[in-house]
Design a protein around this motif. Structure first.
Motif, PDB file in Angstrom:
ATOM      1  N   LYS A  14       0.819  -1.210   0.000  1.00 35.27           N
ATOM      2  CA  LYS A  14       0.000   0.000   0.000  1.00 35.27           C
ATOM      3  C   LYS A  14       0.856   1.265   0.000  1.00 35.27           C
ATOM      4  CE  LYS A  14      -3.962  -2.211   2.224  1.00 35.27           C
ATOM      5  NZ  LYS A  14      -4.796  -2.331   3.438  1.00 35.27           N
ATOM      6  N   VAL A  15       1.945   1.239   0.752  1.00 33.41           N
ATOM      7  CA  VAL A  15       2.843   2.395   0.773  1.00 33.41           C
ATOM      8  C   VAL A  15       3.467   2.610  -0.604  1.00 33.41           C
ATOM      9  CG1 VAL A  15       5.012   3.297   1.713  1.00 33.41           C
ATOM     10  CG2 VAL A  15       3.316   2.284   3.250  1.00 33.41           C
ATOM     11  N   GLN A  16       3.872   1.523  -1.259  1.00 35.36           N
ATOM     12  CA  GLN A  16       4.476   1.656  -2.583  1.00 35.36           C
ATOM     13  C   GLN A  16       3.454   2.160  -3.605  1.00 35.36           C
ATOM     14  OE1 GLN A  16       7.827   1.139  -2.669  1.00 35.36           O
ATOM     15  NE2 GLN A  16       7.648   2.224  -4.604  1.00 35.36           N
ATOM     16  N   ILE A  17       2.230   1.656  -3.518  1.00 34.70           N
ATOM     17  CA  ILE A  17       1.156   2.155  -4.388  1.00 34.70           C
ATOM     18  C   ILE A  17       0.943   3.639  -4.148  1.00 34.70           C
ATOM     19  CG2 ILE A  17      -1.345   2.068  -4.760  1.00 34.70           C
ATOM     20  CD1 ILE A  17      -1.134  -0.987  -4.245  1.00 34.70           C
ATOM     21  N   ALA A  18       0.928   4.040  -2.880  1.00 36.16           N
ATOM     22  CA  ALA A  18       0.711   5.446  -2.528  1.00 36.16           C
ATOM     23  C   ALA A  18       1.800   6.344  -3.106  1.00 36.16           C
ATOM     24  CB  ALA A  18       0.653   5.586  -1.005  1.00 36.16           C
ATOM     25  N   LYS A  19       3.053   5.913  -2.988  1.00 36.99           N
ATOM     26  CA  LYS A  19       4.162   6.716  -3.513  1.00 36.99           C
ATOM     27  C   LYS A  19       4.071   6.865  -5.024  1.00 36.99           C
ATOM     28  CE  LYS A  19       7.576   5.584   0.057  1.00 36.99           C
ATOM     29  NZ  LYS A  19       8.868   4.901   0.330  1.00 36.99           N
TER      30      LYS A  19
ATOM     31  N   TYR B 256      -2.915   6.085   3.039  1.00 35.13           N
ATOM     32  CA  TYR B 256      -1.476   6.065   2.745  1.00 35.13           C
ATOM     33  C   TYR B 256      -1.161   6.996   1.572  1.00 35.13           C
ATOM     34  CZ  TYR B 256      -0.497   2.103   5.854  1.00 35.13           C
ATOM     35  OH  TYR B 256      -0.328   1.293   6.953  1.00 35.13           O
ATOM     36  N   PHE B 257      -2.026   7.010   0.580  1.00 31.16           N
ATOM     37  CA  PHE B 257      -1.868   7.896  -0.579  1.00 31.16           C
ATOM     38  C   PHE B 257      -1.883   9.363  -0.151  1.00 31.16           C
ATOM     39  CE2 PHE B 257      -4.478  10.370  -3.716  1.00 31.16           C
ATOM     40  CZ  PHE B 257      -3.510  10.526  -4.701  1.00 31.16           C
ATOM     41  N   ALA B 258      -2.822   9.731   0.718  1.00 28.38           N
ATOM     42  CA  ALA B 258      -2.924  11.111   1.177  1.00 28.38           C
ATOM     43  C   ALA B 258      -1.649  11.551   1.885  1.00 28.38           C
ATOM     44  CB  ALA B 258      -4.134  11.276   2.089  1.00 28.38           C
ATOM     45  N   GLU B 259      -1.043  10.651   2.632  1.00 29.56           N
ATOM     46  CA  GLU B 259       0.197  10.994   3.334  1.00 29.56           C
ATOM     47  C   GLU B 259       1.317  11.308   2.350  1.00 29.56           C
ATOM     48  OE1 GLU B 259      -0.699   8.428   7.390  1.00 29.56           O
ATOM     49  OE2 GLU B 259       0.638   7.591   5.856  1.00 29.56           O
ATOM     50  N   GLN B 260       1.353  10.618   1.234  1.00 23.62           N
ATOM     51  CA  GLN B 260       2.345  10.928   0.202  1.00 23.62           C
ATOM     52  C   GLN B 260       1.959  12.182  -0.570  1.00 23.62           C
ATOM     53  OE1 GLN B 260       5.219   9.195  -0.068  1.00 23.62           O
ATOM     54  NE2 GLN B 260       4.532   7.898   1.628  1.00 23.62           N
TER      55      GLN B 260
ATOM     56  N   CYS C  12      -1.285  -0.516  -8.992  1.00 22.31           N
ATOM     57  CA  CYS C  12      -1.265  -1.755  -8.214  1.00 22.31           C
ATOM     58  C   CYS C  12       0.173  -2.180  -7.947  1.00 22.31           C
ATOM     59  CB  CYS C  12      -2.037  -2.857  -8.934  1.00 22.31           C
ATOM     60  SG  CYS C  12      -1.580  -3.071 -10.672  1.00 22.31           S
ATOM     61  N   ASP C  13       0.343  -3.121  -7.023  1.00 20.98           N
ATOM     62  CA  ASP C  13       1.687  -3.564  -6.646  1.00 20.98           C
ATOM     63  C   ASP C  13       2.186  -4.722  -7.492  1.00 20.98           C
ATOM     64  OD1 ASP C  13      -0.387  -5.025  -5.302  1.00 20.98           O
ATOM     65  OD2 ASP C  13       1.130  -5.957  -4.035  1.00 20.98           O
TER      66      ASP C  13
ATOM     67  N   GLU D  69      -5.323   2.140 -18.218  1.00 24.21           N
ATOM     68  CA  GLU D  69      -3.870   2.079 -18.055  1.00 24.21           C
ATOM     69  C   GLU D  69      -3.563   1.373 -16.736  1.00 24.21           C
ATOM     70  OE1 GLU D  69      -0.026   5.084 -17.434  1.00 24.21           O
ATOM     71  OE2 GLU D  69      -2.073   5.882 -17.532  1.00 24.21           O
ATOM     72  N   VAL D  70      -2.628   0.425 -16.758  1.00 20.85           N
ATOM     73  CA  VAL D  70      -2.208  -0.280 -15.552  1.00 20.85           C
ATOM     74  C   VAL D  70      -0.817   0.203 -15.175  1.00 20.85           C
ATOM     75  CG1 VAL D  70      -1.700  -2.505 -14.492  1.00 20.85           C
ATOM     76  CG2 VAL D  70      -3.627  -2.287 -16.091  1.00 20.85           C
ATOM     77  N   VAL D  71      -0.695   0.782 -13.991  1.00 19.26           N
ATOM     78  CA  VAL D  71       0.594   1.284 -13.487  1.00 19.26           C
ATOM     79  C   VAL D  71       1.024   0.371 -12.349  1.00 19.26           C
ATOM     80  CG1 VAL D  71       1.821   3.227 -12.462  1.00 19.26           C
ATOM     81  CG2 VAL D  71      -0.047   3.640 -14.096  1.00 19.26           C
ATOM     82  N   ILE D  72       2.108  -0.363 -12.543  1.00 24.57           N
ATOM     83  CA  ILE D  72       2.625  -1.261 -11.530  1.00 24.57           C
ATOM     84  C   ILE D  72       3.751  -0.556 -10.788  1.00 24.57           C
ATOM     85  CG2 ILE D  72       3.641  -3.529 -11.071  1.00 24.57           C
ATOM     86  CD1 ILE D  72       2.413  -4.443 -13.728  1.00 24.57           C
ATOM     87  N   THR D  73       3.750  -0.640  -9.467  1.00 24.68           N
ATOM     88  CA  THR D  73       4.682   0.152  -8.671  1.00 24.68           C
ATOM     89  C   THR D  73       6.114  -0.230  -8.970  1.00 24.68           C
ATOM     90  OG1 THR D  73       4.549  -1.430  -6.839  1.00 24.68           O
ATOM     91  CG2 THR D  73       3.045   0.425  -6.797  1.00 24.68           C
ATOM     92  N   GLU D  74       6.981   0.749  -8.790  1.00 25.82           N
ATOM     93  CA  GLU D  74       8.413   0.569  -9.037  1.00 25.82           C
ATOM     94  C   GLU D  74       8.964  -0.523  -8.135  1.00 25.82           C
ATOM     95  OE1 GLU D  74      12.540   3.184  -8.804  1.00 25.82           O
ATOM     96  OE2 GLU D  74      10.585   4.157  -8.592  1.00 25.82           O
TER      97      GLU D  74
END
Length: 256
Positions: free
Chosen positions: A78-83, A105-109, A230-231, A248-253
């Motif tokens: 979740k943190v990685q998705i948020a970032k 978690y997203f709002a915190e980033q 998504c992760d 569009e699918v964005v997979i976390t770094e």
């Protein structure tokens, strides 16, 4: 490690275990105890933790019950998705953000981005955004739920109709190749639908546990999703369906 990254990990650790000592956090993060104490003081000022002698815990009244449990599930994902998601929006934009562990978690980033307008039904998200002072937070009224610390119901939906946003950023309970996005709570699904109806684009934040899950209340078909963050890559059938729907699918770094 950057200060923001270290503090994010401190918050995640406390949410996962409800409390943590300065000694434990210092060993976990490879930082001095004095650095951790300074971090905890700053996080307390932001309302994210409550200090006690030798450590910190969740603030009183924050994230109790089922919501607190969700905050401690799949934290790293979740943190990685948020970032990743926070980098997709730019100053001057208006965002609807609904209640959820991943969106918190997203709002915190997102709080580090300047010049945004954030419209939300989550008191925790509104607090996180307003605490940094970089953006404006607008809290929707309505029937208040103590566990999720959110507003829902006809008053909330009616207020959403008074706004227009560039984006709706939503978390969902389930994502399926046939049924699309769905939630476990009827009133939460109604809020999400209202936000979708007043937004120019829709971004869904979902970790891999949501893929193929079943939830009773529909939010939107896959055609209604512009972007999924998504992760992990979705299963083959869901991936094909998202592609056919134009999402569009964005997979976390760092994810495979």
């Amino acid at each position: 490690m950057r200060v923001q990254d270290r503090q994010s990990r401190i918050v995640a650790e406390i949410r996962a275990h409800e409390k943590a000592t300065v000694e434990h956090l210092a060993d976990l993060l490879g930082a001095s105890r004095e650095t951790i104490r300074r971090d905890l003081t700053e996080l307390e000022n932001q309302g994210k933790v409550q200090k006690f002698h030798g450590g910190a815990m969740l603030p009183r009244g924050f994230g109790e019950g089922a919501f607190q449990q969700r905050m401690g599930e799949n934290v790293a994902a979740k943190v990685q998705i948020a970032k990743t998601a926070a980098n997709l929006f730019k100053p001057g934009e208006t965002l609807f953000v609904d209640t959820g562990s991943t969106t918190l978690y997203f709002a915190e980033q997102l709080a580090g981005v300047k010049g945004l307008n954030i419209i939300t039904n989550s008191t925790d998200i509104a607090q996180v955004i307003s605490a940094r002072g970089n953006s404006y937070a607008y809290l929707l009224g309505g029937s208040f739920g103590y566990d999720n610390r959110q507003t829902v119901g006809s008053l909330t939906v009616a207020q959403i109709e008074g706004f227009r946003a560039h984006h709706a950023v939503l978390t969902v309970g389930a994502l399926d190749a046939v049924a699309g996005a769905a939630d476990f709570d009827l009133e939460e699904s109604q809020v999400a639908k209202a936000m979708i109806g007043r937004a120019g684009s829709v971004t869904v934040l979902a970790d891999h546990s949501k893929f193929g899950a079943m939830a009773s209340f529909g939010v939107c078909a896959l055609e209604g999703i512009d972007r999924l963050v998504c992760d992990l890559a979705p299963p083959a059938d869901l991936g094909r369906a998202l592609g056919a729907a134009g999402a569009e699918v964005v997979i976390t770094e760092g994810s495979e």
